[in-house]
Write an enzyme that holds these catalytic residues in place. Structure first.
Site: not given
Lengths: 382, 380
Positions: A128, A130-131, A157, A241, A339, A341, A364, A367
């Site tokens: 929660p 630590a990303g 997860i 990686d 496309h 609407g 993962e 950016s």
């Protein structure tokens, strides 16, 4: 320099395309609506060898290599990102165990993950709080007798509630630098003290499972550690990686789907007396999507080729993931725009692609993390 | 799939990189400022076989593949974009079509001296009133006996001021539109040929560009390249290949800008540390490096397809479109990283930015590339 797939790669790609189009695509919209986990579809991938694409045959995998894996992932993602992400995390976990595991760990986990007997593998790194900065994790593992006892929480997860095995990272030593005292453990489904929370209500990739995990005095055998004490961060970063190639490929698959749908629509839809495809305002947007898609594809395949050859590929994988996921955002936005609407309704696939693509610049490695990886490598003195 | 260059490709790249570092980079700024054509450098390129990279050795070329050509163009343009375009025009727009469409006799006369560096070639399709829409050209070639009489004007002719011969496109049958165009090899010492004064350009200032004029210029029928009415086909096939060269030129310019921005960022200090320590700068560099690599892969794909002999028009258009637009973004960011110094001629960043701009225009504008790409993805 050759971007032509060889026979094995073509065969894997063709198998993935067939199952994607015939078995996965037809139910994708309904699963998106209900959030129903694609268990049957995943088992089918297991039967086809697409859950252990890079795993040696001796461990139950296909042994087809990373390029074949990337090509397969593009096909799956074009049909349903939820299936693709589930499969890609399983492949990543499978590969991580095959690389770092003991003979015993490999023999137990890899065949079950590869065949689909275990529906999935899961990757328990984020928490929660630590990303992007996993070294700040709070989950701990303590040695008690011949067991390790884990306590803590994990967040976001993928497949956390359906996975046969979860790689869980935990702090085993407070000494040394932030990332130094972290180790990885194999925690099997049903281990007492392991529980999964409610499915996150996500805007996209809705039929993949994303759950928080709670580890409360969760005891695993002394032999459940993956790698050596303190190897955790190294294992996680190496896995990511490789994982980035999978997510980059997924983004390429989304672009394929967005472009295919948009081209079809633009050729049919009439405005000002002709198909909108004949207006440059539309045609040029499609051209830009095609260029970005091709560039992304080449970046992904380059990273895959390097990994397959056993050469350094961190920077290239980060470039592939960054470029492909960002390009996918533009591709799906273009898809909706073309496309009109109708693109804003559930009647056409582009709205799902629009939602599904969004997480690709986040999971993962965001950016921002990819840019850190790239710039650190770029700025390093030779 | 295979990510590696061949031994020959690596050698060409390394040779060109060394040449660019030693013979081009140190002078490129001065050449640009003085608008001075790099005649000496071009002569050395000829000695290295780089004025006809993909022409077989029997015709005096280097006999290498298009991958080698793309690699050479990237490296040479990294050193000096003006030298790069001079090289690319002689290679892609002059020697390649003469090689592909010429008779053995034509090759003896119109190819060998140009592969050897004795003479320089040019390509004249564009006119004052027709750029992207070549079929609207007004230059005419009227058949009279065994010859054609050319009248008209062409403009933006790269190598025009230096060229010894020009591949000229002219209408031989106007009612047929683009199918009424034919191609001619015209020596610049012919009676009736004249040049305008060199164009003053934003960038690639050391390369020569001018208008050329034909006034009752007589061309023997033997100097028509390809059949009568084949001109448009010759031009389009030529430009497909040319686009790989210009894409590689854009790539080389961008790489020079990236390398210099990286070096500057590590050196320049702000708030007590090198600006390379700030994410604002790091992330710009990361995006620049990623886009440079993406362009290179698109170029290599197109070149590899050309080498295999498969259709590569759409892939060349993608490479050219992406690489040229990438180069403008990357060179602009390089100026940003250099701050105020980037806006001065004390550093090369501003030149790279100016040099990059034309790559989005010549040999098919970005808009024409999108037309080609869109037609490809929208076809049945």
């Amino acid at each position: 320099m050759d971007f032509q797939p060889d026979d094995v790669q073509q065969a894997i790609q063709a198998a993935a395309r067939a199952v994607a189009r015939e078995r996965i695509a037809p139910g994708a919209r309904e699963r998106d609506r209900t959030g129903h986990f694609p268990a049957e579809e995943i088992r089918e991938l297991g039967r086809l060898g697409l859950l252990g694409t890079t795993i040696p045959e001796a461990l139950g995998g296909t042994g087809a290599g990373t390029v074949a894996y990337a090509l397969a992932m593009m096909e799956l993602a074009a049909a349903d990102c939820s299936v693709a992400v589930t499969a890609s995390v399983t492949n990543m976990v499978n590969e991580t165990i095959a690389r770092w595991g003991t003979e015993e760990q490999k023999a137990r986990c890899c065949p079950r993950l590869s065949s689909g007997e275990w529906l999935a593998g899961a990757f328990g790194l984020s928490e929660p709080h630590a990303g992007s900065d996993p070294a700040a994790m709070r989950t701990r593992a303590e040695r008690r007798g011949d067991r390790w006892v884990l306590n803590g929480e994990k967040q976001w997860i993928t497949s956390g509630d359906v996975a046969g095995v979860i790689v869980v990272w935990a702090r085993t030593d407070d000494a040394g630098g932030a990332g130094k005292g972290i180790s990885a453990f194999l925690v099997e489904r049903g281990t007492p003290g392991l529980s999964a929370g409610r499915h996150e209500a996500k805007m996209g990739q809705r039929s993949s499972s994303t759950v928080p995990l709670v580890l409360e005095d969760c005891a695993v055998p002394g032999g459940a550690m993956l790698g050596r004490p303190g190897d955790g961060m190294r294992i996680a970063l190496a896995a990511l990686d490789g994982g980035r190639i999978g997510i980059g490929a997924q983004a390429v698959g989304v672009m394929d789907a967005a472009l295919e749908a948009s081209v079809r629509y633009a050729r049919e839809r009439q405005a000002f007396g002709r198909p909108i495809a004949q207006h440059q305002a539309i045609a040029f947007q499609l051209a830009d999507v095609a260029v970005a898609r091709d560039a992304a594809r080449l970046l992904v395949l380059r990273a895959a080729m390097l990994k397959e050859a056993g050469r350094p590929f961190s920077r290239e994988a980060a470039m592939a993931k960054l470029f492909a996921s960002e390009a996918a955002q533009r591709a799906v936005a273009t898809g909706v725009q073309v496309h009109g609407g109708y693109g804003y309704t559930e009647e056409f696939v582009v709205e799902r692609l629009y939602r599904d693509a969004r997480v690709q610049t986040i999971y993962e490695g965001t950016s921002e993390i990819q840019r850190l990886v790239i710039s650190r490598d770029l700025l390093r003195d030779p | 799939m295979n990510v590696d260059l061949t031994e020959e490709q690596r050698q060409v790249r390394d040779l060109c990189r060394k040449f660019a570092d030693e013979e081009l980079k140190p002078h490129a700024r001065k050449w640009d400022q003085e608008h001075r054509f790099p005649a000496e450098a071009v002569r050395k390129l000829a000695e290295m076989g780089l004025l006809a990279v993909a022409v077989p050795a029997e015709w005096g070329g280097a006999g290498m593949d298009n991958m080698c050509y793309a690699l050479a163009m990237e490296e040479i343009s990294r050193g000096c974009a003006s030298t790069g375009v001079t090289m690319s025009v002689n290679n892609s727009l002059y020697c390649d079509p003469v090689m592909k469409f010429g008779t053995p006799e034509q090759k003896r006369k119109w190819l060998k001296p140009f592969t050897a560096g004795e003479k320089l070639g040019a390509f004249a399709l564009t006119e004052p009133m027709s750029g992207s829409d070549a079929a609207e050209m007004r230059t005419v070639a009227v058949k009279q006996g065994d010859a054609y009489v050319l009248n008209g004007a062409k403009n933006f002719i790269t190598n025009g001021p230096q060229a010894d011969a020009i591949l000229v496109f002219a209408m031989t049958d106007r009612p047929k539109g683009h199918k009424g165009i034919s191609a001619f090899l015209v020596p610049t010492d012919a009676k009736g040929f004249s040049r305008g004064k060199p164009d003053e350009k934003v960038g690639i200032r050391a390369s020569g560009t001018c208008s050329v004029f034909f006034e009752d210029l007589v061309v023997p029928a033997a100097d028509r390249l390809g059949g009568e009415g084949d001109g448009f086909k010759v031009a389009m096939a030529t430009l497909d290949g040319g686009r790989i060269g210009i894409a590689a030129q854009a790539l080389g310019i961008a790489r020079a800008a990236l390398e210099e921005a990286r070096a500057y960022a590590k050196d320049r200090k702000a708030f007590g540390q090198p600006i390379a320590n700030f994410q604002a700068i790091q992330f710009m560099l990361a995006d620049m490096a990623t886009e440079v690599d993406a362009a290179r892969l698109l170029i290599w794909r197109a070149a590899a397809m050309k080498d295999k002999g498969v259709r590569f028009s759409a892939e060349a258009a993608m490479a050219k479109l992406y690489a040229s637009e990438m180069a403008e973004r990357v060179t602009s960011r390089a100026i940003q990283i250099h701050g105020g110094y980037g806006y001065t001629t004390e550093y090369d960043a501003e030149r790279h930015w100016r040099d990059s701009r034309i790559t989005e225009i010549y040999e098919g504008t970005s808009e024409i590339q999108r037309v080609v790409i869109a037609a490809n993805i929208l076809k049945d």
